[in-house]
Motif scaffolding. Structure first.
Motif, PDB file in Angstrom:
ATOM      1  N   ASP A   1      41.134  25.414  37.626  1.00 35.92           N
ATOM      2  CA  ASP A   1      40.047  25.273  36.658  1.00 35.92           C
ATOM      3  C   ASP A   1      39.008  26.380  36.821  1.00 35.92           C
ATOM      4  O   ASP A   1      38.374  26.792  35.843  1.00 35.92           O
ATOM      5  N   THR A   2      38.830  26.857  38.039  1.00 40.06           N
ATOM      6  CA  THR A   2      37.886  27.943  38.274  1.00 40.06           C
ATOM      7  C   THR A   2      38.504  29.296  37.958  1.00 40.06           C
ATOM      8  O   THR A   2      37.936  30.099  37.216  1.00 40.06           O
ATOM      9  N   VAL A   3      39.664  29.558  38.523  1.00 40.43           N
ATOM     10  CA  VAL A   3      40.253  30.890  38.375  1.00 40.43           C
ATOM     11  C   VAL A   3      40.698  31.161  36.945  1.00 40.43           C
ATOM     12  O   VAL A   3      40.773  32.329  36.520  1.00 40.43           O
ATOM     13  N   SER A   4      40.943  30.121  36.167  1.00 41.61           N
ATOM     14  CA  SER A   4      41.331  30.326  34.767  1.00 41.61           C
ATOM     15  C   SER A   4      40.183  30.873  33.932  1.00 41.61           C
ATOM     16  O   SER A   4      40.386  31.320  32.801  1.00 41.61           O
ATOM     17  N   GLN A   5      38.974  30.865  34.484  1.00 41.52           N
ATOM     18  CA  GLN A   5      37.822  31.468  33.809  1.00 41.52           C
ATOM     19  C   GLN A   5      37.688  32.956  34.136  1.00 41.52           C
ATOM     20  O   GLN A   5      36.782  33.619  33.656  1.00 41.52           O
ATOM     21  N   TYR A   6      38.599  33.464  34.960  1.00 43.56           N
ATOM     22  CA  TYR A   6      38.510  34.844  35.433  1.00 43.56           C
ATOM     23  C   TYR A   6      39.537  35.757  34.776  1.00 43.56           C
ATOM     24  O   TYR A   6      39.856  36.827  35.289  1.00 43.56           O
ATOM     25  N   GLY A   7      40.083  35.335  33.630  1.00 41.97           N
ATOM     26  CA  GLY A   7      40.975  36.195  32.873  1.00 41.97           C
ATOM     27  C   GLY A   7      42.450  36.000  33.137  1.00 41.97           C
ATOM     28  O   GLY A   7      43.284  36.756  32.615  1.00 41.97           O
ATOM     29  N   ILE A   8      42.813  34.999  33.943  1.00 39.25           N
ATOM     30  CA  ILE A   8      44.221  34.704  34.206  1.00 39.25           C
ATOM     31  C   ILE A   8      44.461  33.213  34.039  1.00 39.25           C
ATOM     32  O   ILE A   8      43.527  32.409  34.096  1.00 39.25           O
ATOM     33  N   GLN A   9      45.723  32.856  33.849  1.00 37.50           N
ATOM     34  CA  GLN A   9      46.069  31.451  33.674  1.00 37.50           C
ATOM     35  C   GLN A   9      45.866  30.675  34.979  1.00 37.50           C
ATOM     36  O   GLN A   9      45.341  29.567  35.000  1.00 37.50           O
ATOM     37  N   ASP A  10      46.314  31.260  36.063  1.00 29.92           N
ATOM     38  CA  ASP A  10      46.218  30.658  37.395  1.00 29.92           C
ATOM     39  C   ASP A  10      46.584  31.749  38.396  1.00 29.92           C
ATOM     40  O   ASP A  10      47.029  32.836  38.019  1.00 29.92           O
TER      41      ASP A  10
ATOM     42  N   LEU B   1      38.277  30.070  46.599  1.00 27.05           N
ATOM     43  CA  LEU B   1      38.567  31.454  46.219  1.00 27.05           C
ATOM     44  C   LEU B   1      37.779  32.464  47.056  1.00 27.05           C
ATOM     45  O   LEU B   1      37.636  33.618  46.666  1.00 27.05           O
ATOM     46  N   SER B   2      37.257  32.018  48.205  1.00 26.27           N
ATOM     47  CA  SER B   2      36.576  32.948  49.106  1.00 26.27           C
ATOM     48  C   SER B   2      37.604  33.765  49.882  1.00 26.27           C
ATOM     49  O   SER B   2      38.769  33.382  50.013  1.00 26.27           O
ATOM     50  N   VAL B   3      37.173  34.899  50.404  1.00 30.66           N
ATOM     51  CA  VAL B   3      38.066  35.786  51.143  1.00 30.66           C
ATOM     52  C   VAL B   3      38.327  35.224  52.544  1.00 30.66           C
ATOM     53  O   VAL B   3      37.410  34.732  53.208  1.00 30.66           O
ATOM     54  N   MET B   4      39.590  35.286  52.959  1.00 30.45           N
ATOM     55  CA  MET B   4      39.993  34.882  54.297  1.00 30.45           C
ATOM     56  C   MET B   4      40.698  36.047  54.987  1.00 30.45           C
ATOM     57  O   MET B   4      41.219  36.949  54.322  1.00 30.45           O
TER      58      MET B   4
ATOM     59  N   THR C   1      34.083  35.191  46.196  1.00 27.67           N
ATOM     60  CA  THR C   1      34.470  36.298  45.323  1.00 27.67           C
ATOM     61  C   THR C   1      33.823  36.195  43.947  1.00 27.67           C
ATOM     62  O   THR C   1      33.253  37.155  43.453  1.00 27.67           O
ATOM     63  N   GLY C   2      33.917  35.018  43.340  1.00 29.63           N
ATOM     64  CA  GLY C   2      33.425  34.883  41.972  1.00 29.63           C
ATOM     65  C   GLY C   2      34.275  35.690  41.009  1.00 29.63           C
ATOM     66  O   GLY C   2      35.307  36.270  41.373  1.00 29.63           O
ATOM     67  N   LYS C   3      33.839  35.781  39.787  1.00 31.39           N
ATOM     68  CA  LYS C   3      34.612  36.455  38.751  1.00 31.39           C
ATOM     69  C   LYS C   3      34.762  37.943  39.003  1.00 31.39           C
ATOM     70  O   LYS C   3      35.818  38.541  38.717  1.00 31.39           O
ATOM     71  N   ASP C   4      33.726  38.567  39.549  1.00 36.31           N
ATOM     72  CA  ASP C   4      33.716  40.023  39.663  1.00 36.31           C
ATOM     73  C   ASP C   4      34.028  40.535  41.069  1.00 36.31           C
ATOM     74  O   ASP C   4      34.026  41.749  41.295  1.00 36.31           O
ATOM     75  N   GLY C   5      34.315  39.647  42.004  1.00 34.18           N
ATOM     76  CA  GLY C   5      34.523  40.065  43.376  1.00 34.18           C
ATOM     77  C   GLY C   5      35.956  40.370  43.748  1.00 34.18           C
ATOM     78  O   GLY C   5      36.242  40.699  44.901  1.00 34.18           O
ATOM     79  N   ALA C   6      36.863  40.271  42.781  1.00 29.43           N
ATOM     80  CA  ALA C   6      38.265  40.574  43.024  1.00 29.43           C
ATOM     81  C   ALA C   6      38.898  40.985  41.706  1.00 29.43           C
ATOM     82  O   ALA C   6      38.429  40.612  40.630  1.00 29.43           O
TER      83      ALA C   6
ATOM     84  N   ILE D   1      39.759  43.333  47.481  1.00 30.84           N
ATOM     85  CA  ILE D   1      39.003  42.441  48.359  1.00 30.84           C
ATOM     86  C   ILE D   1      38.874  42.994  49.777  1.00 30.84           C
ATOM     87  O   ILE D   1      38.238  42.375  50.629  1.00 30.84           O
ATOM     88  N   LYS D   2      39.444  44.159  50.025  1.00 31.15           N
ATOM     89  CA  LYS D   2      39.467  44.684  51.393  1.00 31.15           C
ATOM     90  C   LYS D   2      38.070  45.002  51.924  1.00 31.15           C
ATOM     91  O   LYS D   2      37.765  44.724  53.085  1.00 31.15           O
ATOM     92  N   ALA D   3      37.216  45.589  51.100  1.00 30.70           N
ATOM     93  CA  ALA D   3      35.875  45.944  51.578  1.00 30.70           C
ATOM     94  C   ALA D   3      35.109  44.701  52.017  1.00 30.70           C
ATOM     95  O   ALA D   3      34.441  44.703  53.067  1.00 30.70           O
TER      96      ALA D   3
END
Length: 233
Positions: A97-106, A136-139, A201-206, A220-222
């Protein structure tokens, strides 16, 4: 084949891009043996617990070991590529439900390097969000004497642990022929989650619409490097 100086330098940088920094190598060596002193959960069926022994981090810890890497193919295109023989793949991830707002289906396990972290519906259970980890945070994942970065992209419905998307597994173990029905059995993989807003990350962090695993990893490496640098030696 002739290589220019710039080409050799670029290849060298690529080869060393995911070498373990000294502080993370020290952390890996220091915490592998023994048990977790600050368990955040009960022992899962793998014997691992979610552990708080590393300041500003949550990681999976077994007795005198870390965890293995089973393969997760959940999400978009869950039967594509090396996921074609996955016996347990599902059509969506936990944060669709969150990532589908970032321009992809899943999330696509064949592209997005993600970690399955947290357990719900079993006993014991563990919700990383109760300890500040954001979806969706970086690990950071220490595997095969390297560190790669993924995102917290899915949760486990039972009490199994040590699972990652096929794309992350192939970054870690490119020569092992891993697929949807074959994972990495040795419990030598360290999964580290970073609580707090800084890892989000949010929408613009990846680069969510990346066409390859490497494109996404590069995006996401930086942030991953910054988070790891903040861990104590």
């Amino acid at each position: 084949m002739l290589f220019t100086v710039s080409t050799v330098a670029a290849l060298s940088a690529l080869a060393s891009a995911y070498d373990l920094p000294d502080n993370l190598r020290s952390i890996y060596d220091a915490h592998k043996n023994g048990d977790c002193n600050s368990a955040l959960s009960g022992a899962m069926n793998t014997g691992a617990v979610y552990c708080g022994d590393i300041p500003n981090a949550i990681f999976l810890k077994g007795s005198n070991e870390y965890d293995n890497m089973d393969i997760d193919c959940d999400g978009a295109n869950n039967s594509a590529g090396d996921c074609a023989n996955d016996p347990s793949g599902q059509g969506q991830t936990s944060f669709v439900d969150t990532v589908s707002q970032y321009g992809i289906q899943d999330l696509d396990a064949n592209i997005h390097p993600y970690v399955v972290f947290g357990n719900e519906g079993g006993s014991p259970s563990f919700n990383p969000q109760d300890h500040g980890l954001q979806p969706l945070s970086v690990m950071a994942v220490v595997c095969n004497n390297q560190v790669f970065y993924g995102i917290w992209g899915d949760t486990n419905g039972g009490t199994s642990t040590g699972e990652a998307s096929i794309s992350l597994a192939k970054l870690c173990f490119p020569n092992d022929g891993l697929n949807g029905d074959k994972g990495h059995g040795e419990k030598d993989v360290l999964y580290i989650g970073f609580p707090g807003d800084e890892a989000a990350t949010g929408k613009d962090g990846a680069n969510w619409t990346a066409g390859s695993t490497q494109e996404f990893e590069d995006s996401i490496k930086a942030l991953g490097d910054k988070l790891v640098a903040g861990l104590p030696a």
